[in-house]
Design a protein around this motif. Sequence first.
Motif, short mmCIF file in Angstrom:
data_model
loop_
_atom_site.label_atom_id
_atom_site.label_comp_id
_atom_site.label_asym_id
_atom_site.label_seq_id
_atom_site.Cartn_x
_atom_site.Cartn_y
_atom_site.Cartn_z
N SER A 96 4.30 0.55 -3.20
CA SER A 96 3.87 0.29 -4.58
C SER A 96 2.73 1.21 -4.98
O SER A 96 2.74 1.82 -6.03
CB SER A 96 3.40 -1.14 -4.76
OG SER A 96 4.39 -2.03 -4.39
N ARG A 97 1.71 1.27 -4.11
CA ARG A 97 0.53 2.06 -4.47
C ARG A 97 0.69 3.52 -4.11
O ARG A 97 -0.15 4.33 -4.50
CB ARG A 97 -0.71 1.52 -3.73
CG ARG A 97 -1.18 0.18 -4.22
CD ARG A 97 -2.47 -0.19 -3.50
NE ARG A 97 -3.54 0.75 -3.81
CZ ARG A 97 -4.72 0.73 -3.23
NH1 ARG A 97 -4.98 -0.14 -2.29
NH2 ARG A 97 -5.66 1.60 -3.57
N VAL A 98 1.71 3.85 -3.37
CA VAL A 98 1.94 5.20 -2.81
C VAL A 98 0.70 5.79 -2.13
O VAL A 98 0.50 6.99 -2.11
CB VAL A 98 2.56 6.20 -3.85
CG1 VAL A 98 3.98 5.86 -4.13
CG2 VAL A 98 1.77 6.27 -5.14
N GLU A 99 -0.13 4.91 -1.58
CA GLU A 99 -1.28 5.35 -0.79
C GLU A 99 -0.81 5.45 0.66
O GLU A 99 -0.88 4.49 1.42
CB GLU A 99 -2.44 4.35 -0.90
CG GLU A 99 -3.12 4.31 -2.25
CD GLU A 99 -3.95 5.55 -2.54
OE1 GLU A 99 -4.09 6.41 -1.66
OE2 GLU A 99 -4.45 5.66 -3.68
N GLN A 155 0.83 -1.21 0.00
CA GLN A 155 0.00 0.00 0.00
C GLN A 155 0.86 1.25 0.00
O GLN A 155 0.57 2.21 -0.71
CB GLN A 155 -0.94 0.05 1.23
CG GLN A 155 -1.66 -1.23 1.58
CD GLN A 155 -2.37 -1.89 0.41
OE1 GLN A 155 -3.03 -1.23 -0.38
NE2 GLN A 155 -2.20 -3.19 0.27
#
Lengths: 315, 433
Positions: free
Chosen positions: A276-279, A273
């Motif tokens: 990779s997702r930069v969330e 999260q």
Amino acid sequence: MTTTEVKPDTTAPAGAAASDRSRSEQRLGWMLAGPAFVIMLLVTAYPIAQAVYYSLFDYRLTDPENISFVGLNNYAVILTDQIWWISFGVTAFITIVTVAVELVLGFALALVMMNALKAIRPVLRAAILIPYAVITVVSAFAWQYAFSLDSGFVNSWFDWVPGVAADTDWFGGTWDSLFVICLAEIWKTTPFISLLLLAGLAQVPDVLQEAARVDGATWWQRMWKVTIPNMKAAIMVALLFRTLDAFRVFDTVFVMTNGANSTETVSFLAFRQTISRVEIGLGSAVSVLLFLSVVIISVGFIKGFKVDLSQARGE
Amino acid sequence: MTIRRARWRRALAAAVAAAALVGLAGCGGAPAGPPVLNWYINPDDGGQAEIAQRCSAASNGEYRIEVSQLPRQSSEQRQQLIRRLAANDSSIDIMSIDPPYIPEFAEAGFLAPVPEGVAQRTTQGIVNSAREGASWNGRLVTVPFWANTQLLWYRKSQVQGTGLDLSKPVTWDQVVAAAQRKNSTIAAQGIRAESLTVWLNALVESGGGQIVTNPSPDDPEGVRLGLDSPAATRAAEIMKTVSAVGGPGFSTASEDENSEAFQDGSAMFQLNWPFVWGKVNSAIEEGTVEKATADDFGWALYPQTTAGRPSAPPYGGINLGVGAFSPNVDLAYKAAECIVSTENQKYYFLSNGNPAARTSVFTDPEVVKEFPMAPVIAQSLQQAKPRPQTAYYAEVSESIQRTYHPTAGIDPATVGPATADLIRAVLAKEELL
């Protein structure tokens, strides 16, 4: 026979002179421990507080203009998602299996180190500790290469074992992959647990062992009635440290399966999260939940073992 | 003992003083020489470092390019660049970017706009896919450097007797049938990695579909998906069929494992990038592989999904982006123009085996001699289609990897719609990934 426990008097002694002395000692204590305390706050408490703060926001690193406060929504998303629970289950499985095996193996190795001849003791200790000195990523790659289909030797060496063939793909299924992951973890960290248990073994007073021997106790009886009860604090510390370590497992899974075949752990989920997702919001919430799990494990161990750690320090 | 300790102390004091002096010297004044441009490169065989030197020398002291190497995996390259750029890192002047991440970089404002003249000059005579892959929202946002594509590689000796004529376009069904007939395998990327998305995208595009039909740059929830189309169902069917003839390690096979399996003859076909040609020739030079192996290598266009419909092979490669926070944007574009010159693209093709984006390079006699498959690569690049162009490619790709892996276990009828649901939920931040 009954024993009388004398509790140390912790109340401050009366009198101005004693109070001055205690105050100055306290001041000295703060001066000595203060810098370490401040550094601990900076490097540990600050990131944790920041993660807790970010976990309340919808925040994507590549879209910083659209940050919005979402309260506990990120936690609700995580806790209602089966991915979280699968990862949690996988993490718990790896933790329980590796720690249980390591405890038994580590104890056996500690006994070997304890009872080895004085001449070979340093060599033996160094040999046992070598896996622990290897960087986790390196050990993960080594084990992956050993088990992989193209470069591995495991299939050709162990093809006499039922279920192992020349074309067994160890990383093709959940249980096979978890088996190799656990094996690599056990190989890597058993020395750590054995070192802690060795320290515990060394603390068991010889007089107790001798008394038991004189009373005619067998090796097993001495082990169960004398050695293990007297190293309860050391066992707890070893188990606690390893459990916390195992619960945060990441490198081995990342290298070996990259989370394929439902082998994702909680740390891996946080990584996916956040990195990779930069969330940042969702990732921080996963990290906070991981942190809470670790706190619960620690408290559970300390309460469950009923060990007062100050006693282990000899206070 | 005391003398030794005193000596140690003196040595330590001298070391500290020396370090302090070096530090002070570093602080004083502006650095001498031309401005230094930092070029963040993906790992290669030293080609980009050599080009950096050539361009530095050709600039006549106007700038000097220094290279910094990024991680090996393209997803990790993206992660590192994004983290730096999100912190407004001004040290990034030029960066080698894998095309699928370009929309995300552009949308986040991490790329300095390409000057009109540079855009015109660097896109002259380049292959279609490279122009498409370097653009976002109809505008060129990066400079095309080199363009990659996958071919269908086959072992000539093994294909004999199967009745397959590879001088004409072939279909996936024919390739699978030929492998089954010879009881051999097809090496495709079945691993849970970005390469799985590359494969799925090529199959969907070859069938006339698209994974993302509306990129919706501003609103993640507005992204429309085409994973419930007949083309996507057919793509899933092919994936499942191929995995049945993919060999025992199919679910963990990446490009590297596949090139090995093909090289040692255990796979009869492979779908892979042209690096496999350079790899086998290096092995021959080292003496680990016989020359007959390379002679047995055959190549053809990517298989068709439907007979008669031209395939849409995967498009890859690298484009050059200029960092939005760079203090030397103009110089960086000047340097980028030098890096992507026809001469340097040819050099990079010949030395590192990475095909050029410029079409004229493929007809160069030197290139054709070294890479006899150059005309096929050029044709493949004209037909190639980029991966889903969206600012949320990482999410789309990782969702696909989660649901399509392992390919042997997918249900072609349901996997597409299930993936579309997952992507929608992930983009709406209702589910984890």
